[in-house]
Design a protein around this motif. Sequence first.
Motif, short mmCIF file in Angstrom:
data_model
loop_
_atom_site.label_atom_id
_atom_site.label_comp_id
_atom_site.label_asym_id
_atom_site.label_seq_id
_atom_site.Cartn_x
_atom_site.Cartn_y
_atom_site.Cartn_z
N ILE A 1 44.72 -20.97 -13.50
CA ILE A 1 44.09 -21.72 -14.59
C ILE A 1 45.19 -22.14 -15.58
O ILE A 1 45.95 -21.31 -16.06
CB ILE A 1 43.04 -20.85 -15.32
CG1 ILE A 1 41.93 -20.38 -14.37
CG2 ILE A 1 42.47 -21.57 -16.54
CD1 ILE A 1 40.97 -21.45 -13.92
N VAL B 1 37.44 -35.02 -19.81
CA VAL B 1 37.14 -36.37 -19.32
C VAL B 1 35.85 -36.43 -18.52
O VAL B 1 35.47 -35.47 -17.86
CB VAL B 1 38.29 -36.93 -18.44
CG1 VAL B 1 39.34 -37.61 -19.29
CG2 VAL B 1 38.92 -35.85 -17.56
N LEU C 1 42.91 -38.87 -17.79
CA LEU C 1 43.40 -37.73 -18.57
C LEU C 1 44.91 -37.71 -18.45
O LEU C 1 45.45 -37.72 -17.34
CB LEU C 1 42.83 -36.43 -17.99
CG LEU C 1 43.42 -35.11 -18.48
CD1 LEU C 1 43.19 -34.91 -19.97
CD2 LEU C 1 42.82 -33.93 -17.70
N ASP D 1 36.60 -27.59 -12.36
CA ASP D 1 36.66 -27.17 -13.76
C ASP D 1 35.54 -27.87 -14.54
O ASP D 1 35.34 -29.07 -14.38
CB ASP D 1 38.03 -27.55 -14.34
CG ASP D 1 38.18 -27.07 -15.76
OD1 ASP D 1 38.63 -25.92 -15.94
OD2 ASP D 1 37.85 -27.82 -16.71
N PRO D 2 34.84 -27.14 -15.41
CA PRO D 2 33.68 -27.71 -16.11
C PRO D 2 34.01 -28.87 -17.05
O PRO D 2 33.14 -29.67 -17.37
CB PRO D 2 33.12 -26.54 -16.93
CG PRO D 2 33.72 -25.31 -16.35
CD PRO D 2 35.02 -25.71 -15.74
N MET D 3 35.28 -28.95 -17.50
CA MET D 3 35.63 -29.96 -18.50
C MET D 3 36.32 -31.19 -17.90
O MET D 3 36.77 -32.07 -18.63
CB MET D 3 36.51 -29.34 -19.58
CG MET D 3 35.77 -28.28 -20.39
SD MET D 3 34.11 -28.86 -20.89
CE MET D 3 33.66 -27.52 -22.01
N ILE D 4 36.43 -31.22 -16.59
CA ILE D 4 37.09 -32.36 -15.92
C ILE D 4 36.10 -33.02 -14.96
O ILE D 4 35.84 -32.51 -13.88
CB ILE D 4 38.38 -31.88 -15.21
CG1 ILE D 4 39.36 -31.29 -16.24
CG2 ILE D 4 39.03 -33.04 -14.43
CD1 ILE D 4 40.65 -30.76 -15.67
N TYR D 5 35.53 -34.14 -15.39
CA TYR D 5 34.59 -34.94 -14.58
C TYR D 5 33.42 -34.13 -14.04
O TYR D 5 33.08 -34.21 -12.85
CB TYR D 5 35.32 -35.61 -13.41
CG TYR D 5 36.52 -36.41 -13.84
CD1 TYR D 5 36.37 -37.48 -14.73
CD2 TYR D 5 37.80 -36.09 -13.40
CE1 TYR D 5 37.48 -38.20 -15.16
CE2 TYR D 5 38.91 -36.82 -13.83
CZ TYR D 5 38.73 -37.86 -14.69
OH TYR D 5 39.84 -38.56 -15.11
N SER D 6 32.80 -33.34 -14.89
CA SER D 6 31.64 -32.58 -14.44
C SER D 6 30.41 -32.95 -15.26
O SER D 6 30.48 -33.09 -16.49
CB SER D 6 31.90 -31.08 -14.60
OG SER D 6 30.70 -30.37 -14.46
N THR D 7 29.28 -33.09 -14.57
CA THR D 7 28.03 -33.41 -15.28
C THR D 7 27.56 -32.23 -16.12
O THR D 7 26.63 -32.36 -16.91
CB THR D 7 26.92 -33.80 -14.28
OG1 THR D 7 26.88 -32.80 -13.25
CG2 THR D 7 27.19 -35.14 -13.66
N VAL E 1 28.83 -31.23 -18.65
CA VAL E 1 28.97 -31.64 -20.05
C VAL E 1 27.66 -32.20 -20.61
O VAL E 1 27.33 -31.97 -21.78
CB VAL E 1 30.13 -32.65 -20.20
CG1 VAL E 1 30.13 -33.31 -21.56
CG2 VAL E 1 31.47 -31.93 -19.94
N GLY F 1 37.62 -23.35 -14.35
CA GLY F 1 37.75 -23.19 -12.90
C GLY F 1 38.98 -23.92 -12.38
O GLY F 1 39.55 -24.77 -13.07
N ILE G 1 45.90 -38.12 -14.63
CA ILE G 1 44.77 -37.92 -13.73
C ILE G 1 43.83 -39.10 -13.93
O ILE G 1 43.37 -39.34 -15.04
CB ILE G 1 44.08 -36.58 -14.04
CG1 ILE G 1 45.09 -35.45 -13.87
CG2 ILE G 1 42.86 -36.36 -13.15
CD1 ILE G 1 44.70 -34.15 -14.53
#
Lengths: 240, 240
Positions: A126, A141, A147, B100-106, B108, B125, B149
């Motif tokens: 991580i 993002v 990003l 990872d929950p903060m990278i392109y995940s619904t 949010v 994650g 990214i």
Amino acid sequence: MAKFYGIGVGPGDSSLLTLKAVEVLNKIDILYTPEAEKDGGSLALSIAKPHFNEALEIKYRHFPMSFNKAEKEAKWESVAKEVIEDVKEGKDVGFITLGDPMIYSTYVYIMEKLISEIQVETIPGISSFSNIASSQNLPLVMDTEPLIILPCTADEEIIDDAMQKYSCLVLMKVYKKFGMIREKIEKYGLIDHAVLVSNSSQGTEKVYTDLRDINSEEKISYFSTILINKEYMHKAKVNH
Amino acid sequence: MAKFYGIGVGPGDSSLLTLKAVEVLNKIDILYTPEAEKDGGSLALSIAKPHFNEALEIKYRHFPMSFNKAEKEAKWESVAKEVIEDVKEGKDVGFITLGDPMIYSTYVYIMEKLISEIQVETIPGISSFSNIASSQNLPLVMDTEPLIILPCTADEEIIDDAMQKYSCLVLMKVYKKFGMIREKIEKYGLIDHAVLVSNSSQGTEKVYTDLRDINSEEKISYFSTILINKEYMHKAKVNH
């Protein structure tokens, strides 16, 4: 067959290791670790320690922080030789590194010297920026947004361009560049969209939701990251 | 006090969960999960399953993939209401998400509806790109290099600019954009610096070290990522 394992141990909290990293720490015979504080050597060690097996042999090696390239190169070369010998003798050897092994880690220097000689397996970790985003409930993002992850040691031109162009920036290696970076953040009207976190998930974690609160005389920790998000920052700040 | 937990489960291999994620999966009372295949709902479920506690109640909810914004919004809103009720009744509630929950995940979408009502804790994650880099022994960035990214669904202008400007690019959401992206990769002379990995760390993982080998008629998996690295790619390809 014996292997060399590069193991990402995450940003600080020992519970942020993956199960796979723990499994590897359990089976290796020898662990190589740098002594240098700035490299995160001793920090990586304290994160991984709760997961060491009892028989683990730890080999401390000194990796000079000097800017003398030849000296550094010679040092890594000599450690690589030791590792190759150990693996060829049938030992499973590990090397731990803060965060993720493929993102700004000196692990790469040793990996590149081993890869044609012995089997190398790298275990992801991580990253601090990912942990900061989650622990602040701050989305990075969504959808079609790019990003960009930038070290504050990058060319200023690149930093200026990115601050104007992208809605989400991760600024790493803040350290001595804080003054310059805060000026740019103010210049581009991003101060209300920025948060700085030092030592994420470590006992000494500090969160600054307003970068104006940081005294310019204050020594910023080596492990500090700034997240800038033009879209989602407001909610994270309110919620904090 | 009861909480809502957003849990990143990584790219596919159940051993890539963090210890923290496993600990949370062990203690929650209820798990909400989307049914839709494309959202990675059933995939996230199969990754997390080995770590479920026996008493865990799973609530499947349908999140329509429709482009009707009002319909989607209403659906997330109604799930958020259910979650808030559960947490207010003292239940620990979880929501799992790929990578990872903060990278392109619904994730949010639901997090933002809960954050002012109940306690929310997000667990990071391993992202697919981070796992691809490690499993290919491919360094992403070192020293002062930026990492960008980009979803392949971003504006073409942004993709063109980034391909020319940065030495390391992660191209996500390749899917139906593969033809367009490969053309650009060829145009900028990057084809020998690119690798495509589908379904990273899943049983169905496919690695293409030469993008020219992909038949343009071939259906590219939804979970495909391209890494481009102008500096380090050669070694990774040779070593593969």
